[in-house]
Structure formats: C-alpha cells, structure tokens
Design an enzyme around this catalytic site. Structure first.
Site, PDB file in Angstrom:
ATOM      1  N   ASN A 146       0.875  -1.290   0.069  1.00 60.82           N
ATOM      2  CA  ASN A 146      -0.117   0.093   0.078  1.00 60.82           C
ATOM      3  C   ASN A 146       1.169   1.299  -0.068  1.00 60.82           C
ATOM      4  OD1 ASN A 146       0.518   0.659   2.643  1.00 60.82           O
ATOM      5  ND2 ASN A 146      -0.342  -1.316   3.410  1.00 60.82           N
ATOM      6  N   CYS A 153       1.037   1.906  13.961  1.00 58.69           N
ATOM      7  CA  CYS A 153       0.882   2.833  12.922  1.00 58.69           C
ATOM      8  C   CYS A 153       1.125   2.388  11.495  1.00 58.69           C
ATOM      9  CB  CYS A 153       1.773   3.928  13.238  1.00 58.69           C
ATOM     10  SG  CYS A 153       1.401   5.426  12.165  1.00 58.69           S
ATOM     11  N   ALA A 154       1.572   1.035  11.486  1.00 54.08           N
ATOM     12  CA  ALA A 154       1.758   0.508  10.041  1.00 54.08           C
ATOM     13  C   ALA A 154       0.507   0.263   9.562  1.00 54.08           C
ATOM     14  CB  ALA A 154       2.530  -0.820  10.521  1.00 54.08           C
ATOM     15  N   ASP A 162      -4.177  -9.998  12.875  1.00 56.91           N
ATOM     16  CA  ASP A 162      -4.284  -8.879  13.016  1.00 56.91           C
ATOM     17  C   ASP A 162      -3.179  -8.647  14.216  1.00 56.91           C
ATOM     18  OD1 ASP A 162      -5.007  -6.407  14.520  1.00 56.91           O
ATOM     19  OD2 ASP A 162      -6.960  -6.571  13.074  1.00 56.91           O
ATOM     20  N   PHE A 172      -4.490   2.853  15.060  1.00 57.86           N
ATOM     21  CA  PHE A 172      -4.630   3.898  14.019  1.00 57.86           C
ATOM     22  C   PHE A 172      -5.666   3.194  13.056  1.00 57.86           C
ATOM     23  CE2 PHE A 172      -1.762   7.807  13.343  1.00 57.86           C
ATOM     24  CZ  PHE A 172      -1.235   7.295  14.476  1.00 57.86           C
ATOM     25  N   LYS A 200     -11.375  -4.417  19.009  1.00 59.78           N
ATOM     26  CA  LYS A 200      -9.816  -4.939  19.291  1.00 59.78           C
ATOM     27  C   LYS A 200      -9.411  -4.971  20.594  1.00 59.78           C
ATOM     28  CE  LYS A 200      -8.397  -4.044  14.521  1.00 59.78           C
ATOM     29  NZ  LYS A 200      -7.207  -4.019  13.385  1.00 59.78           N
TER      30      LYS A 200
HETATM   31  O1  PMT Z   1       2.987   6.015   6.595  1.00 60.40           O
HETATM   32  P1  PMT Z   1       2.377   7.431   6.137  1.00 60.40           P
HETATM   33  O2  PMT Z   1       2.759   7.503   4.606  1.00 60.40           O
HETATM   34  O3  PMT Z   1       3.044   8.420   7.157  1.00 60.40           O
HETATM   35  O4  PMT Z   1       0.787   7.265   6.368  1.00 60.40           O
HETATM   36  C1  PMT Z   1       0.377   7.401   7.769  1.00 60.40           C
HETATM   37  C2  PMT Z   1      -0.900   6.229   7.777  1.00 60.40           C
HETATM   38  C3  PMT Z   1      -1.869   6.611   6.968  1.00 60.40           C
HETATM   39  C4  PMT Z   1      -0.552   4.954   7.163  1.00 60.40           C
HETATM   40  C5  PMT Z   1      -1.138   6.027   9.215  1.00 60.40           C
HETATM   41  O5  PMT Z   1      -1.461   7.473   9.772  1.00 60.40           O
HETATM   42  C6  PMT Z   1      -2.421   5.086   9.712  1.00 60.40           C
HETATM   43  O6  PMT Z   1      -3.407   5.262   9.430  1.00 60.40           O
HETATM   44  N1  PMT Z   1      -1.839   3.760   9.763  1.00 60.40           N
HETATM   45  C7  PMT Z   1      -2.883   2.627   9.959  1.00 60.40           C
HETATM   46  C8  PMT Z   1      -3.428   2.135   8.775  1.00 60.40           C
HETATM   47  C9  PMT Z   1      -4.154   1.018   8.603  1.00 60.40           C
HETATM   48  O7  PMT Z   1      -3.760  -0.044   8.467  1.00 60.40           O
HETATM   49  O8  PMT Z   1      -5.356   1.130   9.414  1.00 60.40           O
HETATM   50  P2  PMT Z   1      -6.456   0.144   9.477  1.00 60.40           P
HETATM   51  O9  PMT Z   1      -7.555   0.998   9.709  1.00 60.40           O
HETATM   52  O10 PMT Z   1      -6.606  -0.758   8.284  1.00 60.40           O
HETATM   53  O11 PMT Z   1      -5.991  -0.788  10.671  1.00 60.40           O
HETATM   54  C10 PMT Z   1      -6.569  -0.535  12.000  1.00 60.40           C
HETATM   55  C11 PMT Z   1      -5.434  -0.637  12.727  1.00 60.40           C
HETATM   56  O12 PMT Z   1      -5.103  -2.107  13.026  1.00 60.40           O
HETATM   57  C12 PMT Z   1      -4.099  -0.165  12.546  1.00 60.40           C
HETATM   58  O13 PMT Z   1      -3.471   0.182  13.900  1.00 60.40           O
HETATM   59  C13 PMT Z   1      -3.113  -0.943  12.055  1.00 60.40           C
HETATM   60  O14 PMT Z   1      -1.773  -0.831  12.178  1.00 60.40           O
HETATM   61  C14 PMT Z   1      -3.601  -2.457  12.711  1.00 60.40           C
HETATM   62  N2  PMT Z   1      -3.556  -3.687  11.747  1.00 60.40           N
HETATM   63  C15 PMT Z   1      -4.214  -3.791  10.885  1.00 60.40           C
HETATM   64  C16 PMT Z   1      -4.310  -5.009  10.025  1.00 60.40           C
HETATM   65  C17 PMT Z   1      -3.489  -6.116  10.636  1.00 60.40           C
HETATM   66  N3  PMT Z   1      -3.543  -7.304  10.133  1.00 60.40           N
HETATM   67  N4  PMT Z   1      -2.920  -5.971  11.697  1.00 60.40           N
HETATM   68  C18 PMT Z   1      -2.976  -4.683  12.308  1.00 60.40           C
HETATM   69  O15 PMT Z   1      -2.219  -4.442  13.493  1.00 60.40           O
END
Ligand code: PMT
Length: 405
Positions: free
Chosen positions: A214, A276-277, A308, A325, A343
């Site tokens: 992404n 934040c990933a 997750d 995030f 979560k």
């Molecule tokens: O990296 P940049 O270019 O500076 O951009 C920043 C950002 C937009 C990537 C950042 O601010 C952000 O929003 N990061 C989270 C992105 C995301 O995957 O969001 P989500 O809504 O899909 O996931 C929710 C949360 O679960 C997130 O904290 C994610 O890290 C976590 N997750 C998601 C899927 C997974 N398999 N494992 C996780 O831990």
C-alpha cells in the site's frame, strides 16, 4: 552549551574507543560530551591507540584513560568491576568489526570487552568500518545477535569512506551521538518506558518479483518514534520497507511481511504498543517459486487473511497499553470507534486517507487525527507529522500515566 545539553549533567558515561580510522572523531565526541556536563571515563582498546593517543583523550576528558585489564595502579584506584557498575551508559565509538565480533561471542579478552560483560548499563555501539566489512555475512550475523540482546546500534551512516569507497560504514558524527545521549537521559513523561511502534507498509509476496502492498511511507510512525524518544521512552520501531532514516536513539527492526511484523511485535510489545503500520490485510495463499508468466488473459489470486497484529498485542498478558490507528475513506468516527471496541484498545487515532485526506494521510508531510478512547475523544488539527506526533504522544503519555497510577 545549549539548554538541551543540561540533560547530561552528572550523567556517568563510559566511552569505549576501538581501533579504526574513525577513532580520531572520539576526540570531538569527548569534547562535546564533557561540554554537555557528562562525567566521562574513556577506555581504549590496544588497537585504538594506533589511531589516536591516550594522551589526547586524557587531556580532553580530564581523566586518566584506561587501556589494560592488568594495570595495577588503575585497578587500585577504581577496579574494572567498580567501573562497570559506575557506568550509566556504555557508548563505544567507533565500534570496529573485530570488537563487535568479540562482544557477540561474549569474549572478555581486554578491558573494554570485559567491562561490557560485567556491566548492567545499556550498551550502545557506533559502528565504523569499510562498507564491505559492514555488509559481510559474519558482521551482519554479529549485529543480529547483539541487537537481539538489546544492544543499540547507532548507525552506521552511508557515504564516502576513508578508504575511498562509498557505502554504509561511516561512524555517526559526534554531534549525532551527543544528541542520542541527550535523548536517552532526557526527562520526560515517558522516561524509561518501553514503547514499541509499528510503521510503514508490509509487503506480501506473490512471486519472487511481485508483492501486495500500500501507499504508507512510514512518515507518521517514524515521527511518533522520534516524539516518544524525545519524551524519554526506550523506543523499538518495527518498520516495513520504507526509505527513511532511523530517528536518533531509536532501536529499529526492519521487516517485510505482516507475519514478520507480528513476530517482531510479539518478541517485545513494550509497555505501550502503537500500531501505525498499514498492514496488508491479506497475503497470497501460495507464493510462486518462479515469476508468474502472463499466459492467461486473467489471473486469479487466492488470498488469505493476515493475522491482526494489534488485536494480538491487545490480547497478550501482561497487556501493553494499546494504541491503534484507523485509516478511513468514509464514516471515520463510526469505523474508528468500532475498531477501538472490537480490538479492545486503550486509544485509537483516526485519519482520512484517499480523496478526503485534504493534505494529510499517506505519504504526506502533514496529517490530522481524531483520537478516541473509551469515554472521550480529541481532535488534533492538520499540521506537520512531526508536530502531530508530539501532540498524540503527549495524549498517550497522559492516559498511560493516569492508568499506571
Ligand atoms: O505512513 P504514512 O505515509 O505516514 O501514512 C500514515 C498512515 C495513514 C499509514 C497512518 O496514519 C495510519 O493510518 N496507519 C494505520 C493504517 C491501517 O492499516 O489502518 P486500518 O484501519 O486498516 O487498521 C487498523 C489498525 O489495525 C491499525 O492500527 C493497523 O496498524 C492495525 N492492523 C491492521 C491489520 C493487521 N493485520 N494488523 C494490524 O495490526
């Protein structure tokens, strides 16, 4: 002396110097650390004195420089075990390939390696060597062993080398090393707290040349790592594939896939875990051994849900304070609050991505966040990711410290 440097007043730093051309930079480092108020003791390996004289470092540090384990006069004044206990931080700059190999093997064949074994103080290495030596499999294996044991590596930087070659292996500049020490001893609301942060995208292989990923650049996560370190936290930054340099004083673990990010997170979730990933939600069921040929007009890929990582960390016992995030393209508050609950998080920071990002989101230098926690929320207005990270970390620190008390 800048105001910041008072952070080192009276801090007991043992500076190790090993043999390499970068040893000449130790003189400047001693000057800077002393100017910043640190109490310094310098220990040189025998090879180091081929590059810089002990007398130079003695004059600059105002203390006798130690070189030998078997020096009766020095041992009578402060024995090596006493010196190992005295240190609050051991910084070795430059750290040669040979010294790192001896440390990885647990050797105690000179005063400096003996002190490293005998001390409970954090051990920091600023490697300096020829780029080929740094990239050699043996050196990289030693680096992995040392990192696993909690040794922090500051650098090396890339660039032109004394031998005329280009590449990684330059010692960090003394000013950078000084800044790392200042950060380490900085007083702040997260002083000594272990914070683990994931940042950047993950890459899920399809075949040896293609992957699912992404647009995450890692900027937001790296800014958080820098802000947390500035508040005195011990930061582990688990980074997907990004091209950003590591913030000062932060321990970085590079990963590619969600599975690797999960394993690195489980290895040490910290007291505060911040996700934040932008983790790829799916990976290919089967990764092709060879490059897929484009014979068919259409290709079907079967995908499997990735674990997750954040939810897994929130399920650990003991459980870290978990901050997620949420990257949304619609119904931001509703989706973010849903993720907070589903979560089992302590806090979630939601941002717009895609068309509604309005100057923020993926890869931008700026961002805005709406932060939710059980029973409250706060809007953090559009600003630079550096500033936003400070605001978010202040909020995290307040909630974390309230929870602790
Ligand atoms: O990296 P940049 O270019 O500076 O951009 C920043 C950002 C937009 C990537 C950042 O601010 C952000 O929003 N990061 C989270 C992105 C995301 O995957 O969001 P989500 O809504 O899909 O996931 C929710 C949360 O679960 C997130 O904290 C994610 O890290 C976590 N997750 C998601 C899927 C997974 N398999 N494992 C996780 O831990």
């Amino acid at each position: 002396m800048t105001e910041n440097h008072t952070a080192l007043n009276g801090r007991r730093i043992l500076l190790g110097v090993s043999g390499g051309i970068a040893a000449y930079k130790a003189a400047e480092l001693v000057r800077l650390l002393r100017g910043a108020g640190a109490e310094l003791r310098v220990v040189m390996t025998p090879a180091a004195s081929e590059f810089i004289t002990p007398l130079t470092l003695q004059a600059l540090s105002g203390q006798a420089v130690r070189q030998s384990l078997f020096d009766a006069a020095h041992e009578a004044a402060m024995g090596h075990i006493e010196l190992a206990r005295w240190a609050e931080l051991i910084l070795i700059a430059p750290a040669s390939a040979d010294l790192m190999a001896r440390l990885a093997a647990g050797m105690a064949d000179d005063l400096l390696s003996t002190l490293c074994l005998a001390s409970a103080a954090p051990l920091w290495l600023a490697p300096a060597m020829n780029q080929q030596m740094w990239q050699a499999a043996a050196t990289q294996a030693n680096v992995a062993v040392l990192r696993e044991r909690g040794v922090q590596l500051l650098g090396p930087a890339s660039g032109e080398q004394a031998c005329g070659e280009q590449g990684p292996g330059r010692m960090w500049e003394p000013a950078q090393l000084l800044a790392a020490c200042v950060t380490h001893f900085a007083d702040g609301p997260l002083r000594g707290v272990a914070v683990t942060i994931t940042a950047g995208p993950t890459r899920e292989a399809i075949d040896p040349v293609r992957f699912i990923s992404n647009h995450s650049s890692g900027k937001m996560g790296f800014a958080l790592a820098e802000a947390a370190a500035g508040m005195g936290a011990r930061v582990r930054l688990i980074a997907g594939p990004v091209s950003l340099s590591t913030p000062t004083g932060v321990a970085r673990i590079d990963v590619e896939s969600a599975e690797q990010m999960l394993q690195a997170s489980l290895a040490d979730p910290g007291e505060i875990f911040i996700a934040c990933a932008a983790v790829a939600d799916y990976r290919a069921v089967q990764v092709a051994d060879n490059k897929l040929k484009k014979q068919q007009p259409a290709l079907e890929l079967k995908l499997l849900r990735n674990p997750d990582i954040l939810a897994t960390m929130a399920g650990q016992r003991p459980r870290p304070f978990c901050v997620g995030f949420a990257a949304e393209t619609e119904r931001l508050a509703e989706h973010a609050q849903g993720k907070l609950k589903a979560k089992g998080l302590d806090m979630i920071a939601a941002n717009w991505v895609g068309e509604r990002a309005a100057g923020g989101g993926f890869d931008s230098e700026h961002n805005a966040l709406q932060v939710f926690w059980p029973g409250g929320d706060r809007q953090l207005a559009l600003t630079t990711k550096t500033q936003l990270a400070r605001e978010l970390m202040t909020l995290v620190a307040t909630h974390y410290n309230e929870r602790k008390t």
